[in-house]
Design a protein around this motif. Structure first.
Motif, PDB file in Angstrom:
ATOM      1  N   ASP A  79      43.674   8.637   9.242  1.00  0.00           N
ATOM      2  CA  ASP A  79      45.003   8.561  10.143  1.00  0.00           C
ATOM      3  C   ASP A  79      44.299   9.883  11.346  1.00  0.00           C
ATOM      4  N   SER A  81      45.529  11.568  13.250  1.00  0.00           N
ATOM      5  CA  SER A  81      46.430  12.803  14.092  1.00  0.00           C
ATOM      6  C   SER A  81      46.050  13.200  15.601  1.00  0.00           C
ATOM      7  N   LEU A 113      52.001   7.443  13.457  1.00  0.00           N
ATOM      8  CA  LEU A 113      51.152   8.822  14.407  1.00  0.00           C
ATOM      9  C   LEU A 113      50.645   8.263  15.949  1.00  0.00           C
ATOM     10  N   PRO A 330      43.847  17.681  10.476  1.00  0.00           N
ATOM     11  CA  PRO A 330      45.429  17.403  11.037  1.00  0.00           C
ATOM     12  C   PRO A 330      46.658  18.344  11.113  1.00  0.00           C
TER      13      PRO A 330
END
Length: 347
Positions: A79, A81, A113, A330
């Motif tokens: 991800d 983040s 996100l 993150p």
């Protein structure tokens, strides 16, 4: 009856040879780390040819009317983040940058996100693996995509999902274009190039003794940070290269896996050999190797994020302060956002 036994034995032995060649690779451990699939290599070669030809054609055209841009190349397998922090960094400067993302197709991404600057900025990607030339291929893919996309891209900054900005976009842009009238062929790349490192020989022979010869003598072998900011001419040099790549694309020996970090050698070695004077020999991305484990740098946690940490990470022995830093967990997003306006992005 007995006279035919040697014949039968010889026949069985002859028939067993193909079986040995078929079964042995499935029983014995591999001698090398995984190689890049041929299909991926063919796709990349076609992409790099298009990028090289496109860039060669643009050299004969007048400069693009828009201001020069920074291409941010996000290389990730998880991800993004810190997209909200980068969104603040990019705010108000969308005419001065482009963004490209290479996401490992085997990774699952939480698209909720993503902030507006990241939406729709993914390039065709291939699988990546640590300690293999696939990370080099991914970076080259990003460079090629950015070269093809916009002739105004003048600098190319490789960023990971664990990277965060340490200054405002205005300062980053001013750092790279400190001499706005400097012709493109004189802009320097910010890439770390180190000639002397204690374990350099072990890394040099990771594919076998003498394997890198004759293209890359040991005295030309270099090491440096995986993360860089390349001037356009050097980005073109990277995607155009075939000579050094035919060495670096070969996987390391399994027995020398602990010395296999191809992404830390290909770019500094190539640019040192082609245009050492055109590179600063230092990176603009700060990494803390104190207490590193398994080849990974220190991972900052949320409890470590303070204004003092940001100021400390900016400090450099080079001409410019660091613009980016890694490696942040993150969970650091919340404390980073709290000091974004007052510290990180404050000129």
């Amino acid at each position: 009856m007995y006279s035919s036994s040697p014949f039968i034995f010889s026949l069985l032995l002859l028939l067993s040879i193909p079986a040995i060649f078929y079964v042995a690779p499935r029983i014995l451990p591999p001698k090398t780390l995984p190689a890049i699939p041929d299909l991926d290599e063919a796709d990349d070669l076609a992409l790099f040819r298009r990028a090289t030809l496109s860039s060669s054609s643009s050299l004969r055209l007048p400069p693009p009317p828009s201001p020069p841009k920074i291409a941010f190349l996000f290389l990730t397998n998880s991800d993004l983040s810190f997209a909200p922090l980068w969104e603040l960094f990019f705010r108000g400067h969308h005419r001065s940058f482009n963004l490209y993302i290479h996401l490992d197709p085997n990774s699952k991404l939480n698209y909720s996100l993503l902030t507006p600057s990241f939406v729709g900025r993914f390039i065709p990607a291939k699988a990546t693996q640590r300690g293999s030339p696939t990370l080099i291929s991914a970076a080259r893919r990003l460079l090629a995509a950015a070269l093809l996309d916009d002739p105004s891209n003048a600098f190319f900054a490789l960023i990971s999902q664990h990277c965060v900005p340490l200054h405002s976009f205005r300062i980053a842009y001013r750092t790279l274009f400190s001499s706005p009238r400097l012709p493109s062929h004189r802009r320097k790349s910010f890439i770390e190039i180190v000639a002397h490192e204690p374990n350099l020989m072990n890394r040099y022979v990771a594919r076998g003794d003498g394997f890198m010869l004759p293209e890359i003598p040991f005295e030309d072998f270099r090491v440096g940070s995986q993360f860089f900011v390349l001037a356009r001419r050097h980005a073109v040099a990277v995607v155009r290269d075939r000579r050094l790549w035919k060495k670096f694309r070969v996987p390391c020996l399994k027995a020398r896996e602990d010395s296999c970090y191809p992404e830390e050698h290909y770019f500094p070695t190539l640019l040192s050999m082609q245009d050492s004077e055109g590179c600063t020999h230092y990176t603009l991305t700060r990494v803390n190797w104190t207490g590193s484990v398994g080849g990974h740098p220190h991972l900052y946690g949320p409890g470590e994020v303070t204004a003092d940490l940001v100021r400390e990470l900016r400090r450099s022995n080079s001409t410019y302060s660091y613009l980016f830093a890694r490696k942040f967990a993150p969970a650091c997003l919340e404390p980073l956002m709290r000091i974004a306006e007052s510290v990180i992005l404050r000129d």
